[in-house]
Enzyme design. Sequence first.
Site, PDB file in Angstrom:
ATOM      1  N   LYS A   1       0.836  -1.194   0.000  1.00  0.00           N
ATOM      2  CA  LYS A   1       0.000   0.000   0.000  1.00  0.00           C
ATOM      3  C   LYS A   1       0.875   1.250   0.000  1.00  0.00           C
ATOM      4  CE  LYS A   1      -3.747   2.109   2.736  1.00  0.00           C
ATOM      5  NZ  LYS A   1      -4.656   1.901   3.892  1.00  0.00           N
TER       6      LYS A   1
ATOM      7  N   SER B   1      -9.337   1.889   2.844  1.00  0.00           N
ATOM      8  CA  SER B   1      -8.432   2.660   2.007  1.00  0.00           C
ATOM      9  C   SER B   1      -7.398   1.789   1.287  1.00  0.00           C
ATOM     10  CB  SER B   1      -7.703   3.696   2.874  1.00  0.00           C
ATOM     11  OG  SER B   1      -6.933   3.068   3.887  1.00  0.00           O
TER      12      SER B   1
ATOM     13  N   SER C   1     -10.093   0.053   7.073  1.00  0.00           N
ATOM     14  CA  SER C   1      -9.426   0.222   5.785  1.00  0.00           C
ATOM     15  C   SER C   1      -8.768  -1.009   5.209  1.00  0.00           C
ATOM     16  CB  SER C   1      -8.357   1.323   5.907  1.00  0.00           C
ATOM     17  OG  SER C   1      -8.952   2.557   6.209  1.00  0.00           O
TER      18      SER C   1
END
Length: 403
Positions: free
Chosen positions: A48, A118, A142
């Site tokens: 990420k 996210s 997330s």
Amino acid sequence: MSQRESKTEPDVPQNLMQWDKHIHAFVSLCERDGPNDGPLAGMTVGVKDVIDVAGVPTRNGSDACKVAEPALQDAAVVAALRNAGARILGKTTTTEFAFTDPTPCRNPHDLNRSPGGSSSGSGAAVAAGIVDIALGTQTAGSLCRPAAYCGVVGFKPSYGLLPTTGVTPLAGSFDTVGIIASSVALAKKAFAAIIPTEVSAAEPSSLKGVAGLWQTDAHVDENALAGLHSAATALGLQINDAPLSADVDAVVKAHRIVMNYEAATAHGAMLQDARVDVLKPKFLAGLKAGLKTSPDEAKQAADFLAGARQQFWGALAGTEIVLTLPVPEGAPLIDGTTGYQDWLTPWTVFGGPLVCLPWGLDRLGRPRSVMLAAHPGQDVQILETAAQLEHHSPDLPKPQLPI
């Protein structure tokens, strides 16, 4: 996918090139490492883009970081996976600073649906089979939400267990690095490569579990509820008629106060220069709200959450495992949001480990998911239980590459 960050042409897997023009799971690729030995040799990893990878800029999903310099070293979690023999394939799409503004990423099971946020790209990349493992973070919901929506395994460890060195903060009181993987076995391998030996060697205790849901106004899809009942039967649990004990609305409200306050502490300086003009609307609003929050207000909210956490786990003192749903229904259509997270926020606040497991498809062809939760520190136990439950999970067809 943005321009590649390596000086030499990376060795790009064919399925990445085939898939990513449709799902936009990657923002940059990494130069291929040499042959590696170790327990994760042959495994590929997506990271990420709030987590540092040496030689690659960390842009945090934000135009405010377009000119970021390449990271000088790997984040601690990335270094551990690399040392275990894994190949770091690239950086995956994230919402801006891991907040709630949606990304261009799409769900591999249905390009008209959200992959969640996210950790959007991490969930989508694993679901599409581009990588075996991906790193994400969770501050509210997330990591578990993308795992649930994309039909993959999501493991959020106990708060503070995995190091956050080299990870861009959002709210340090909740930020947790976690693992998305194609199976529980791979999640366990990745976890074992990162955590201290004494933690990984712990023995799980006997299973004493409950199954239930939070009480909120959210509509619970019948297919999702059927999945919960099926998983409960596999574990020999009864679904509690009474909801799980917490004031979800109050917890979510207090969490948002603390999160915005800490985000503004970390990133509020961007409101004082030209970067403010390129921030996305929800993150910008969060920063502004955080700047308006006084230290006393933030402390009161944090104290409330600490009390709620103590009360919740105190009521479950004789229970090791909770079986529940991470979300009330499958992935939503692209609608300007990253999906429903209020069921996950209390679990993040309460600090224990979570494992999302794919549980077949619903009537709309969306992946279903069930979730295990446990007391803080019971990470090995929850993974062992997840591995047992995984044997009973319905088949989940692989997403089909769009023509």
